[in-house]
Design a protein around this motif. Structure first.
Motif, short mmCIF file in Angstrom:
data_model
loop_
_atom_site.label_atom_id
_atom_site.label_comp_id
_atom_site.label_asym_id
_atom_site.label_seq_id
_atom_site.Cartn_x
_atom_site.Cartn_y
_atom_site.Cartn_z
N GLY A 1 -13.29 1.79 -5.69
CA GLY A 1 -12.13 0.96 -5.37
C GLY A 1 -10.89 1.72 -4.97
O GLY A 1 -9.77 1.19 -5.09
N TYR A 2 -11.06 2.95 -4.46
CA TYR A 2 -9.91 3.72 -3.96
C TYR A 2 -10.44 4.80 -3.03
O TYR A 2 -11.38 5.51 -3.39
N PRO A 3 -9.86 4.95 -1.84
CA PRO A 3 -10.40 5.93 -0.89
C PRO A 3 -10.03 7.36 -1.25
O PRO A 3 -8.88 7.65 -1.58
N VAL B 1 -17.29 4.45 -3.84
CA VAL B 1 -17.84 3.09 -3.75
C VAL B 1 -16.71 2.11 -3.49
O VAL B 1 -15.74 2.05 -4.27
N VAL B 2 -16.79 1.35 -2.40
CA VAL B 2 -15.78 0.33 -2.11
C VAL B 2 -16.47 -0.92 -1.56
O VAL B 2 -17.58 -0.85 -1.03
N GLY B 3 -15.79 -2.05 -1.68
CA GLY B 3 -16.25 -3.27 -1.02
C GLY B 3 -15.76 -3.30 0.41
O GLY B 3 -14.63 -2.85 0.70
N SER B 4 -16.56 -3.81 1.32
CA SER B 4 -16.17 -3.81 2.73
C SER B 4 -15.00 -4.74 3.02
O SER B 4 -14.33 -4.60 4.05
N ALA B 5 -14.73 -5.69 2.11
CA ALA B 5 -13.63 -6.64 2.31
C ALA B 5 -12.45 -6.33 1.38
O ALA B 5 -11.63 -7.21 1.11
N ASP B 6 -12.35 -5.09 0.94
CA ASP B 6 -11.31 -4.72 -0.02
C ASP B 6 -10.01 -4.35 0.70
O ASP B 6 -9.70 -3.18 0.93
N THR B 7 -9.28 -5.38 1.08
CA THR B 7 -7.95 -5.24 1.67
C THR B 7 -7.07 -6.32 1.06
O THR B 7 -7.43 -7.49 1.07
N VAL C 1 -2.43 -3.25 1.18
CA VAL C 1 -3.14 -2.18 0.48
C VAL C 1 -4.58 -2.21 0.97
O VAL C 1 -5.37 -3.06 0.59
N ASP C 2 -4.89 -1.26 1.84
CA ASP C 2 -6.20 -1.23 2.49
C ASP C 2 -7.07 -0.18 1.80
O ASP C 2 -6.83 1.02 1.93
N ILE C 3 -8.06 -0.65 1.08
CA ILE C 3 -9.00 0.24 0.39
C ILE C 3 -10.23 0.50 1.27
O ILE C 3 -10.67 1.63 1.43
N ALA C 4 -10.76 -0.57 1.86
CA ALA C 4 -12.00 -0.45 2.63
C ALA C 4 -11.80 0.29 3.95
O ALA C 4 -12.65 1.10 4.35
N ASP D 1 -14.84 -7.98 -2.08
CA ASP D 1 -13.43 -7.61 -2.17
C ASP D 1 -13.20 -6.73 -3.39
O ASP D 1 -14.16 -6.28 -4.04
N HIS D 2 -11.94 -6.49 -3.74
CA HIS D 2 -11.61 -5.54 -4.80
C HIS D 2 -12.19 -5.97 -6.14
O HIS D 2 -12.76 -5.15 -6.87
N MET D 3 -12.04 -7.24 -6.48
CA MET D 3 -12.56 -7.74 -7.76
C MET D 3 -14.09 -7.76 -7.76
O MET D 3 -14.73 -7.37 -8.75
#
Length: 279
Positions: free
Chosen positions: A131-133, A212-218, A230-233, A257-259
């Motif tokens: 959850g963080y690049p 590890v990140v979700g593709s919709a994590d923005t 806040v763009d993680i993905a 997403d993030h959750m």
């Protein structure tokens, strides 16, 4: 539950489960119950996330679980929550657990701390940053969000907000319920990282590592939260080839997403076999 003293003199408890290579896991091993649990579910969070992760990992690893996020909220560190001090805290837990070598998995800002930990010690056997690049992290955006939250907490002291209905998933409906000291510690953290160059730091990372990140994590934040994205993905997907060339394994969880990407059902199928292969 055993406990250990942290950099500010406060004590944190930790529990150990299972046998095998040590994995430091900054999660609450005790499920949340009651109204708070219902509110968490409404936002897509799992009140028993820590327990679910522990149960999914203890078959092959010695999981050392400690609720670092809950601890800093209960015992805020407004002037001292820096990357170096957080790394000292994590190493103190490892020392108290008798772990000379250990892996670490953290998610979101705790994932950020994992990378900082790896830069402060050579004791890591593996790092999983969720959850963080690792490169291109949204440090400036998070500083804006935390400054806005701190300003709101200061304003709430003088003019307590009128309670309003919170709509799960809509940050514009959320009222600040955190204290001045709680919000200030995260401003301190991100101010400390203002000049951090995560790309330049990569050659200093030598242990096996997974992102590890979700593709919709923005996450889009309204004006009351700094008006930033806040763009993680994005950085992970754009930089995937570069990250892999730098030595990272990368897992992008499709559509999450993030959750959603932090849930045990989503992350364990990636986390468990990767750790088993690397440790």
């Amino acid at each position: 539950m055993a406990s250990v003293r942290l950099h500010d003199g406060s004590m944190i408890g930790f529990e150990a489960y299972g046998d095998g290579p040590v994995l430091l896991l900054p999660v609450d091993p005790v499920p949340v119950e009651g109204p708070k649990a219902e509110a968490m579910r409404a936002w897509g969070a799992d009140p028993a996330l820590g327990q679910s992760l522990i149960n999914g990992l203890r078959d092959r690893f010695r999981v050392v679980a400690f609720d670092y996020e809950g601890h800093v909220m209960a015992r805020p560190k407004p002037e001292t929550l820096t990357p170096a001090n957080a790394a000292r805290d994590l190493l103190a837990v490892a020392d108290a657990a008798g772990a000379d070598r250990f892996a670490f998995y953290g998610y979101s800002w705790l994932g950020l701390l994992g990378q900082q930990l790896a830069l402060h010690t050579d004791r890591l056997s593996a790092l999983v940053m969720g959850g963080y690049p690792p490169v291109g992290g949204p440090y400036a955006a998070m500083l804006a969000v935390t400054k806005a939250a701190h300003a709101a907490s200061l304003a709430a002291v003088q003019h307590p907000p009128t309670p309003t209905e919170t709509v799960p998933g809509d940050w514009s409906t959320v009222s600040v319920v955190t204290t001045v000291e709680q919000t200030r510690q995260f401003v301190t953290l991100y101010e400390s990282l203002r000049d951090f160059d995560d790309r330049a730091a990569q050659p200093s990372l030598t242990c096996p590592r997974l992102c590890v990140v979700g593709s919709a994590d923005t996450m889009e934040y309204g004006e009351q939260w700094g008006g930033v994205t806040v763009d993680i993905a994005g950085p992970v997907q754009r930089e995937r080839a570069a990250l892999e060339a730098l030595g990272w394994d990368v897992a992008v969880l499709d559509g999450l997403d993030h959750m959603q990407a932090m849930q045990a059902a989503a992350v364990l199928p990636v986390l468990h076999p990767w750790l088993e292969f690397r440790l």
